[in-house]
Design an enzyme around this catalytic site. Structure first.
Site, PDB file in Angstrom:
ATOM      1  N   ASN A 149       3.140   1.865  34.214  1.00  0.00           N
ATOM      2  CA  ASN A 149       2.411   2.896  33.463  1.00  0.00           C
ATOM      3  C   ASN A 149       1.548   2.215  32.405  1.00  0.00           C
ATOM      4  O   ASN A 149       0.960   1.184  32.679  1.00  0.00           O
ATOM      5  CB  ASN A 149       3.397   3.945  32.910  1.00  0.00           C
ATOM      6  CG  ASN A 149       2.708   5.263  32.607  1.00  0.00           C
ATOM      7  OD1 ASN A 149       1.824   5.679  33.345  1.00  0.00           O
ATOM      8  ND2 ASN A 149       3.088   5.915  31.527  1.00  0.00           N
ATOM      9  N   ASP A 199       2.022  10.223  24.007  1.00  0.00           N
ATOM     10  CA  ASP A 199       1.649   9.497  25.226  1.00  0.00           C
ATOM     11  C   ASP A 199       1.043   8.148  24.849  1.00  0.00           C
ATOM     12  O   ASP A 199       1.755   7.247  24.421  1.00  0.00           O
ATOM     13  CB  ASP A 199       0.701  10.397  26.048  1.00  0.00           C
ATOM     14  CG  ASP A 199       0.435   9.874  27.443  1.00  0.00           C
ATOM     15  OD1 ASP A 199       0.367   8.650  27.627  1.00  0.00           O
ATOM     16  OD2 ASP A 199       0.264  10.690  28.377  1.00  0.00           O
TER      17      ASP A 199
END
Ligand code: ZN
Length: 253
Positions: A104, A205
């Site tokens: 990620n 995030d």
């Protein structure tokens, strides 16, 4: 204390999962990726043009290399990315034999090592199976810590002594002691926590640290970027006309 920010939509891209914004000071361009559509974008703010390249696997984070091209976190590990052709060359596999996880978000540390972590494709059902990895200039990969659910924003204090890290499902921005000469982390603590946050589909995030050492945290599902002092105090909020805000980057160079 809240500042006012004027926001302008510069590209109505309708991305599926728009991520990994990287300001490229060499070209004065913004690179970004659409993870699920497996696309690399290059946005030129002077002309408002956005050029798209198709990739042969999901790319999840990018950083420009001194020698040209980019280093990328991809589904199966770390890869060199040719931004002319979109060609990816895997240089170090990471959990490539584990079909449950993928890489990620990531970023370079002050010494140029590239950091990116992993997550399960369905991290709510399979939490804490991811880890954080460090790729050094020689191409060696080290696992730095594990127990990560959704490895997301990572950046460093301007003096390089603190690494900030977001595991979205911990609803926290953590601060870790950092030694830039060795690339090792020490004591870890939660700097900013969002205890009111119970919805796993809303959380911190991506993130970047500005030149004053303030943190700019993007909120997935939260329609906002929030700015925090190095002590973790809220210093401002930018409301955005979109729900899923995934990342921030500073214009530097
Ligand atoms: Zn992210």
């Amino acid at each position: 204390m809240s500042n006012h920010f004027d926001i302008e939509l510069v590209l109505d891209a309708r991305a599926a999962v728009g991520e990994g914004p990287v300001w490229d000071a060499r070209e004065n361009a913004l690179w970004w990726i659409d993870i699920t559509r497996q696309q690399l974008h290059r946005f030129d703010p002077r002309t408002a043009s956005d050029v798209v390249l198709d990739l042969d696997q999901p790319v999840t984070a990018l950083a420009p290399r001194k020698s040209g091209g980019f280093i990328a976190a991809v589904r199966d590990g770390f890869a060199l990315l040719d931004t002319e052709t979109g060609e990816l060359r895997l240089i170090a596999a990471v959990e490539a034999d584990d079909p449950q996880t993928r890489m990620n978000d990531g970023r370079c540390d002050p010494a140029g090592r590239f950091w990116a972590g992993t997550m399960a494709s369905d991290a709510v059902k399979a939490p804490a199976v991811g880890s954080m990895y460090r790729l050094d200039a020689g191409g060696n990969v080290g696992k730095v810590f594990s127990g990560v659910s959704i490895s997301n924003g990572v950046d460093w204090s301007p003096d390089g002594t603190v690494m900030y890290f977001i595991d979205t499902l911990r609803f926290s921005v953590d601060a870790l002691r950092f030694d830039a000469s060795t690339g090792t982390v020490g004591c870890r603590r939660s700097l900013i926590s969002f205890p009111e946050q119970v919805d796993p589909l809303v959380g911190p995030d991506g993130m970047c640290v500005d030149s004053a050492g303030f943190l700019w945290v993007a909120f997935w599902g939260g329609s906002a970027v929030r700015r925090f002092t190095p002590d973790g105090e809220l210093a401002g909020e930018v409301h955005l006309p979109v729900t899923h805000v995934t990342g921030t980057d500073r214009i530097h160079g």
